[in-house]
Design a protein around this motif. Structure first.
Motif, PDB file in Angstrom:
ATOM      1  N   THR A  29       0.835  -1.203   0.000  1.00  0.00           N
ATOM      2  CA  THR A  29       0.000   0.000   0.000  1.00  0.00           C
ATOM      3  C   THR A  29       0.873   1.258   0.000  1.00  0.00           C
ATOM      4  OG1 THR A  29      -1.489  -1.242   1.455  1.00  0.00           O
ATOM      5  CG2 THR A  29      -1.987   1.088   1.151  1.00  0.00           C
ATOM      6  N   ASP A  30       0.490   2.233  -0.794  1.00  0.00           N
ATOM      7  CA  ASP A  30       1.188   3.521  -0.811  1.00  0.00           C
ATOM      8  C   ASP A  30       0.177   4.634  -0.622  1.00  0.00           C
ATOM      9  OD1 ASP A  30       3.634   2.375  -1.445  1.00  0.00           O
ATOM     10  OD2 ASP A  30       3.319   2.592  -3.612  1.00  0.00           O
ATOM     11  N   TYR A  31       0.648   5.717  -0.005  1.00  0.00           N
ATOM     12  CA  TYR A  31      -0.127   6.952  -0.047  1.00  0.00           C
ATOM     13  C   TYR A  31       0.103   7.609  -1.405  1.00  0.00           C
ATOM     14  CZ  TYR A  31      -0.865   6.911   5.030  1.00  0.00           C
ATOM     15  OH  TYR A  31      -1.247   6.602   6.308  1.00  0.00           O
ATOM     16  N   ILE A  32      -0.902   8.290  -1.941  1.00  0.00           N
ATOM     17  CA  ILE A  32      -0.747   9.047  -3.185  1.00  0.00           C
ATOM     18  C   ILE A  32      -1.068  10.507  -2.870  1.00  0.00           C
ATOM     19  CG2 ILE A  32      -1.506   9.312  -5.583  1.00  0.00           C
ATOM     20  CD1 ILE A  32      -2.781   6.453  -5.262  1.00  0.00           C
ATOM     21  N   TRP A  33      -0.097  11.379  -2.970  1.00  0.00           N
ATOM     22  CA  TRP A  33      -0.318  12.801  -2.715  1.00  0.00           C
ATOM     23  C   TRP A  33      -1.186  13.364  -3.835  1.00  0.00           C
ATOM     24  CZ3 TRP A  33      -0.909  15.984   0.870  1.00  0.00           C
ATOM     25  CH2 TRP A  33      -0.667  17.358   0.762  1.00  0.00           C
ATOM     26  N   ASP A  38       0.840   9.817 -11.503  1.00  0.00           N
ATOM     27  CA  ASP A  38       1.149   8.502 -12.075  1.00  0.00           C
ATOM     28  C   ASP A  38       0.541   7.403 -11.192  1.00  0.00           C
ATOM     29  OD1 ASP A  38       2.125   6.276 -13.274  1.00  0.00           O
ATOM     30  OD2 ASP A  38       4.214   6.568 -12.658  1.00  0.00           O
ATOM     31  N   LEU A  39      -0.498   6.768 -11.717  1.00  0.00           N
ATOM     32  CA  LEU A  39      -1.163   5.712 -10.945  1.00  0.00           C
ATOM     33  C   LEU A  39      -0.916   4.340 -11.563  1.00  0.00           C
ATOM     34  CD1 LEU A  39      -4.629   7.447 -10.280  1.00  0.00           C
ATOM     35  CD2 LEU A  39      -2.565   7.498  -8.876  1.00  0.00           C
ATOM     36  N   SER A  40       0.070   4.271 -12.486  1.00  0.00           N
ATOM     37  CA  SER A  40       0.234   3.042 -13.284  1.00  0.00           C
ATOM     38  C   SER A  40       0.585   1.821 -12.443  1.00  0.00           C
ATOM     39  CB  SER A  40       1.299   3.272 -14.357  1.00  0.00           C
ATOM     40  OG  SER A  40       2.512   3.657 -13.749  1.00  0.00           O
ATOM     41  N   ARG A  41       1.168   2.019 -11.243  1.00  0.00           N
ATOM     42  CA  ARG A  41       1.579   0.848 -10.469  1.00  0.00           C
ATOM     43  C   ARG A  41       0.461   0.293  -9.580  1.00  0.00           C
ATOM     44  NH1 ARG A  41       3.306   5.380  -7.963  1.00  0.00           N
ATOM     45  NH2 ARG A  41       3.394   5.494  -5.674  1.00  0.00           N
ATOM     46  N   PHE A  42      -0.694   0.911  -9.612  1.00  0.00           N
ATOM     47  CA  PHE A  42      -1.742   0.498  -8.673  1.00  0.00           C
ATOM     48  C   PHE A  42      -2.804  -0.417  -9.288  1.00  0.00           C
ATOM     49  CE2 PHE A  42      -0.175   4.549  -6.925  1.00  0.00           C
ATOM     50  CZ  PHE A  42       0.236   4.071  -5.684  1.00  0.00           C
ATOM     51  N   ASP A  43      -3.352  -1.289  -8.429  1.00  0.00           N
ATOM     52  CA  ASP A  43      -4.459  -2.152  -8.828  1.00  0.00           C
ATOM     53  C   ASP A  43      -5.781  -1.641  -8.276  1.00  0.00           C
ATOM     54  OD1 ASP A  43      -2.938  -4.532 -10.057  1.00  0.00           O
ATOM     55  OD2 ASP A  43      -1.919  -4.204  -8.148  1.00  0.00           O
ATOM     56  N   ALA A  44      -5.706  -0.922  -7.164  1.00  0.00           N
ATOM     57  CA  ALA A  44      -6.933  -0.377  -6.563  1.00  0.00           C
ATOM     58  C   ALA A  44      -6.618   0.962  -5.918  1.00  0.00           C
ATOM     59  CB  ALA A  44      -7.483  -1.342  -5.512  1.00  0.00           C
ATOM     60  N   ILE A  45      -7.577   1.875  -5.999  1.00  0.00           N
ATOM     61  CA  ILE A  45      -7.399   3.221  -5.444  1.00  0.00           C
ATOM     62  C   ILE A  45      -8.505   3.490  -4.419  1.00  0.00           C
ATOM     63  CG2 ILE A  45      -7.438   5.719  -5.971  1.00  0.00           C
ATOM     64  CD1 ILE A  45      -5.047   4.413  -7.249  1.00  0.00           C
ATOM     65  N   ILE A  46      -8.102   4.033  -3.278  1.00  0.00           N
ATOM     66  CA  ILE A  46      -9.081   4.430  -2.252  1.00  0.00           C
ATOM     67  C   ILE A  46      -9.083   5.954  -2.131  1.00  0.00           C
ATOM     68  CG2 ILE A  46      -9.736   4.276   0.190  1.00  0.00           C
ATOM     69  CD1 ILE A  46      -8.298   1.596   0.333  1.00  0.00           C
ATOM     70  N   LEU A  47     -10.272   6.558  -2.261  1.00  0.00           N
ATOM     71  CA  LEU A  47     -10.437   7.976  -1.930  1.00  0.00           C
ATOM     72  C   LEU A  47     -11.023   7.995  -0.524  1.00  0.00           C
ATOM     73  CD1 LEU A  47     -12.044   9.448  -5.194  1.00  0.00           C
ATOM     74  CD2 LEU A  47      -9.636   9.274  -4.608  1.00  0.00           C
ATOM     75  N   PRO A  48     -10.231   8.428   0.464  1.00  0.00           N
ATOM     76  CA  PRO A  48     -10.662   8.282   1.857  1.00  0.00           C
ATOM     77  C   PRO A  48     -11.580   9.408   2.319  1.00  0.00           C
ATOM     78  CG  PRO A  48      -8.493   9.272   1.790  1.00  0.00           C
ATOM     79  CD  PRO A  48      -8.911   9.060   0.347  1.00  0.00           C
ATOM     80  N   GLY A  49     -12.075   9.254   3.533  1.00  0.00           N
ATOM     81  CA  GLY A  49     -12.950  10.258   4.121  1.00  0.00           C
ATOM     82  C   GLY A  49     -12.165  11.433   4.678  1.00  0.00           C
ATOM     83  N   GLY A  50     -12.902  12.441   5.103  1.00  0.00           N
ATOM     84  CA  GLY A  50     -12.275  13.626   5.664  1.00  0.00           C
ATOM     85  C   GLY A  50     -12.989  14.875   5.213  1.00  0.00           C
ATOM     86  N   PHE A  51     -12.247  15.949   5.160  1.00  0.00           N
ATOM     87  CA  PHE A  51     -12.815  17.247   4.767  1.00  0.00           C
ATOM     88  C   PHE A  51     -11.854  17.899   3.777  1.00  0.00           C
ATOM     89  CE2 PHE A  51     -14.330  16.042   8.878  1.00  0.00           C
ATOM     90  CZ  PHE A  51     -15.676  16.350   8.847  1.00  0.00           C
ATOM     91  N   SER A  52     -11.712  17.288   2.598  1.00  0.00           N
ATOM     92  CA  SER A  52     -10.748  17.792   1.629  1.00  0.00           C
ATOM     93  C   SER A  52     -11.009  19.273   1.360  1.00  0.00           C
ATOM     94  CB  SER A  52     -10.822  16.977   0.339  1.00  0.00           C
ATOM     95  OG  SER A  52     -12.125  16.978  -0.178  1.00  0.00           O
ATOM     96  N   TYR A  53      -9.933  20.045   1.397  1.00  0.00           N
ATOM     97  CA  TYR A  53     -10.017  21.503   1.187  1.00  0.00           C
ATOM     98  C   TYR A  53     -11.068  22.150   2.091  1.00  0.00           C
ATOM     99  CZ  TYR A  53      -7.083  20.570  -2.820  1.00  0.00           C
ATOM    100  OH  TYR A  53      -6.053  20.161  -3.621  1.00  0.00           O
ATOM    101  N   GLY A  54     -11.203  21.584   3.300  1.00  0.00           N
ATOM    102  CA  GLY A  54     -12.116  22.177   4.271  1.00  0.00           C
ATOM    103  C   GLY A  54     -13.577  22.142   3.869  1.00  0.00           C
ATOM    104  N   ASP A  55     -13.907  21.291   2.875  1.00  0.00           N
ATOM    105  CA  ASP A  55     -15.291  21.249   2.362  1.00  0.00           C
ATOM    106  C   ASP A  55     -15.737  22.614   1.831  1.00  0.00           C
ATOM    107  OD1 ASP A  55     -15.748  18.589   2.746  1.00  0.00           O
ATOM    108  OD2 ASP A  55     -17.060  18.790   4.473  1.00  0.00           O
ATOM    109  N   TYR A  56     -14.782  23.481   1.488  1.00  0.00           N
ATOM    110  CA  TYR A  56     -15.147  24.804   0.976  1.00  0.00           C
ATOM    111  C   TYR A  56     -15.982  24.687  -0.287  1.00  0.00           C
ATOM    112  CZ  TYR A  56     -11.647  26.687   4.209  1.00  0.00           C
ATOM    113  OH  TYR A  56     -10.940  27.011   5.335  1.00  0.00           O
ATOM    114  N   LEU A  57     -16.876  25.616  -0.493  1.00  0.00           N
ATOM    115  CA  LEU A  57     -17.797  25.692  -1.627  1.00  0.00           C
ATOM    116  C   LEU A  57     -18.845  24.581  -1.558  1.00  0.00           C
ATOM    117  CD1 LEU A  57     -18.238  27.607  -4.019  1.00  0.00           C
ATOM    118  CD2 LEU A  57     -16.955  26.004  -5.426  1.00  0.00           C
TER     119      LEU A  57
END
Lengths: 234, 83
Positions: A29-33, A38-57
């Protein structure tokens, strides 16, 4: 098999997802900033929970234009497995990878609780370790999980059996009484047409070890692993 | 410089829990005649431009792409200052 967990500024469930996949399941498993593309090495991607960009807009509205998201869209179009959890689901909606949008919870309250979900499909890459009709218990934590789509879209979701999880009672009765946020059709999770992109409000990564009080979340990650194994490693 | 006001409102028929809560609060305050409240966003944008037509097109595009979510929201662009 290599999994990637995307980190947006404001993600706060990234470490939980990373821990489950890497330490509990023993997968690479790797973190992706969010600036990476470049996502070519991955088999699965997780978009995790949180408040990306402070939920602005709007929730997910700004994260959707992060550099990594155009790569995630490409990755999904090529058939790669993408799961968006909570804020990750909101980002998938804003990005147009899944139809619909999120509204404020009907109660206007941020809800942190455990809920029961009915598994509506047992044959997707995300649910193959469960059977249709099974009830699982997964935590939620959101203020904007009130899934909305127009009637036409809802009809299509139903016809194409793309509602994967719905809120229900412990016995599996789906009703507004057990719906924490007011979502249409008690929707808790949906998949895309091809079936390789899942968005869900509940947090499977928060119940994937018995020490945390439940392991039902593992069904979802184990299903993904099973599917990836069947498809063969890259 | 061009200044625009952009109004983002929930589409008709889309539930507005926030507006409902405010309506109830207004009733408590004694404003019993309040029939409905809908809450939206008001966004001010300043553009380094003097071409009103081009600016309008750009503002419409940015509203459609980012400032509003067309699934649940409508938007209206008003250019209020040119100079």
């Amino acid at each position: 098999m290599r999994w990637g967990v995307v980190v947006f500024p404001g993600s706060n469930c990234d470490a939980d997802c990373y821990h489950v996949i890497k330490n509990v399941m023993g997968q690479e498993t790797d973190y992706i900033w969010h600036q990476d593309s470049d996502l070519s090495r991955f088999d699965a991607i997780i978009l995790p929970g949180g408040f990306s960009y402070g939920d602005y807009l709007r929730t997910g509205a700004i994260a959707r234009f992060s550099p990594v998201m155009s790569s995630v869209i490409d990755f999904a179009e090529k058939g790669g497995l993408v799961i968006g959890i909570c804020n990750g689901f909101q980002i998938l909606l804003e990005a147009g990878l899944l139809p619909g949008a999120m509204l404020r919870n009907k109660s206007l309250k941020f809800i942190c609780d455990s809920v029961y979900l009915k598994v509506k499909r047992g044959d997707t890459p995300f649910t193959n370790r469960m059977r249709e009709g099974q009830v699982i218990k997964i935590p939620i934590a959101h203020g904007e999980g009130n899934y909305y789509c127009d009637q036409e879209t809802l009809l299509r979701l139903k016809q194409e059996k793309r509602i994967v999880f719905s809120y229900c009672s412990q016995q599996g009765v789906e009703s507004t009484a057990f719906n924490p946020n007011g979502s249409v059709e008690n929707i808790a999770g949906i998949i895309n047409e091809k079936g390789n992109v899942l968005g869900m409000m509940p947090h499977p990564e928060r119940c994937s070890e018995s020490v945390l009080g439940g392991t039902d979340g593992r069904y979802i990650f184990d299903s993904m692993l099973e599917w990836l194994k069947e498809m063969g490693e890259k | 410089m061009i200044k625009a006001n952009i109004y983002v409102t929930l589409k008709e028929g889309v539930l507005d829990p926030q507006g409902d809560a405010v309506k109830k609060s207004l009733h408590v305050l004694g404003n019993r005649d309040v029939e409905e409240v809908r809450i939206g966003k008001f966004i001010e944008v300043w553009l380094q431009s003097s071409d009103e037509e081009k600016a309008r097109q750009e503002l419409e595009e940015m509203s459609d792409k980012l400032l509003a979510n067309p699934v649940i929201e409508d938007f209206r662009v008003e250019i209020v200052e040119v100079g």
